[in-house]
Design a protein around this motif. Sequence first.
Motif, PDB file in Angstrom:
ATOM      1  N   UNK A 296       0.839  -1.199   0.000  1.00  0.00           N
ATOM      2  CA  UNK A 296       0.000   0.000   0.000  1.00  0.00           C
ATOM      3  C   UNK A 296       0.871   1.245   0.000  1.00  0.00           C
ATOM      4  N   UNK A 297       0.282   2.344  -0.479  1.00  0.00           N
ATOM      5  CA  UNK A 297       0.994   3.619  -0.564  1.00  0.00           C
ATOM      6  C   UNK A 297       0.058   4.736  -0.151  1.00  0.00           C
ATOM      7  N   UNK A 298       0.614   5.718   0.546  1.00  0.00           N
ATOM      8  CA  UNK A 298      -0.098   6.943   0.902  1.00  0.00           C
ATOM      9  C   UNK A 298       0.618   8.090   0.200  1.00  0.00           C
ATOM     10  N   UNK A 299      -0.129   8.875  -0.563  1.00  0.00           N
ATOM     11  CA  UNK A 299       0.438  10.011  -1.292  1.00  0.00           C
ATOM     12  C   UNK A 299       0.145  11.277  -0.494  1.00  0.00           C
ATOM     13  N   UNK A 300       1.205  12.022  -0.183  1.00  0.00           N
ATOM     14  CA  UNK A 300       1.087  13.223   0.642  1.00  0.00           C
ATOM     15  C   UNK A 300       1.758  14.383  -0.102  1.00  0.00           C
ATOM     16  N   UNK A 301       1.299  15.588   0.148  1.00  0.00           N
ATOM     17  CA  UNK A 301       1.846  16.793  -0.477  1.00  0.00           C
ATOM     18  C   UNK A 301       1.830  16.678  -2.002  1.00  0.00           C
ATOM     19  N   UNK A 302       0.693  16.238  -2.552  1.00  0.00           N
ATOM     20  CA  UNK A 302       0.535  16.160  -3.992  1.00  0.00           C
ATOM     21  C   UNK A 302       1.504  15.219  -4.684  1.00  0.00           C
ATOM     22  N   UNK A 303       1.992  14.237  -3.953  1.00  0.00           N
ATOM     23  CA  UNK A 303       2.939  13.277  -4.514  1.00  0.00           C
ATOM     24  C   UNK A 303       4.386  13.590  -4.175  1.00  0.00           C
ATOM     25  N   UNK A 304       4.630  14.682  -3.485  1.00  0.00           N
ATOM     26  CA  UNK A 304       5.999  15.018  -3.071  1.00  0.00           C
ATOM     27  C   UNK A 304       6.567  14.013  -2.091  1.00  0.00           C
ATOM     28  N   UNK A 305       5.689  13.436  -1.282  1.00  0.00           N
ATOM     29  CA  UNK A 305       6.064  12.376  -0.333  1.00  0.00           C
ATOM     30  C   UNK A 305       5.141  11.203  -0.591  1.00  0.00           C
TER      31      UNK A 305
END
Length: 137
Positions: free
Chosen positions: A69-78
């Motif tokens: 699984x993946x969590x995308x934060x800051x518009x994909x920056x993290x």
Amino acid sequence: MELRGHPLVHKLLSLRLPPSDYVVAGSGPLLAHGLRDEVTDLDVVARGEAWKIATDIAEPMPPPSGHGLRVVIFGGGIEVFDRWLPGTVDADELIDGAELIQGIPFCPLSAVLAWKRRSDREKDQADIKAIQDFLRL
């Protein structure tokens, strides 16, 4: 280079993830060692409290690899992952094997080199050469 001054590192640190529960993977270690001046995002592998913090921010979804699984934060920056690439060690081993650079846990360059060699993507060739030269391989 002061890592904390880099915009993506600054964003990562703003999440206040416990350093014992995450590691920066992907191309982030090249930035930390001065082998890259810029990266487009930071890939983070997380467990425990760090994973909980990430999933409190955004809903986990399957990454393009379909692995974990993946969590995308800051518009994909993290991008925070619960595991790394298929065929690599589990998250605990990856995190426990981190090296601290300016207090931030990064994957060792030898591990990054192994993933980049295995993926054998055209875009990784310059990184492979830079790591090999740095490690004098």
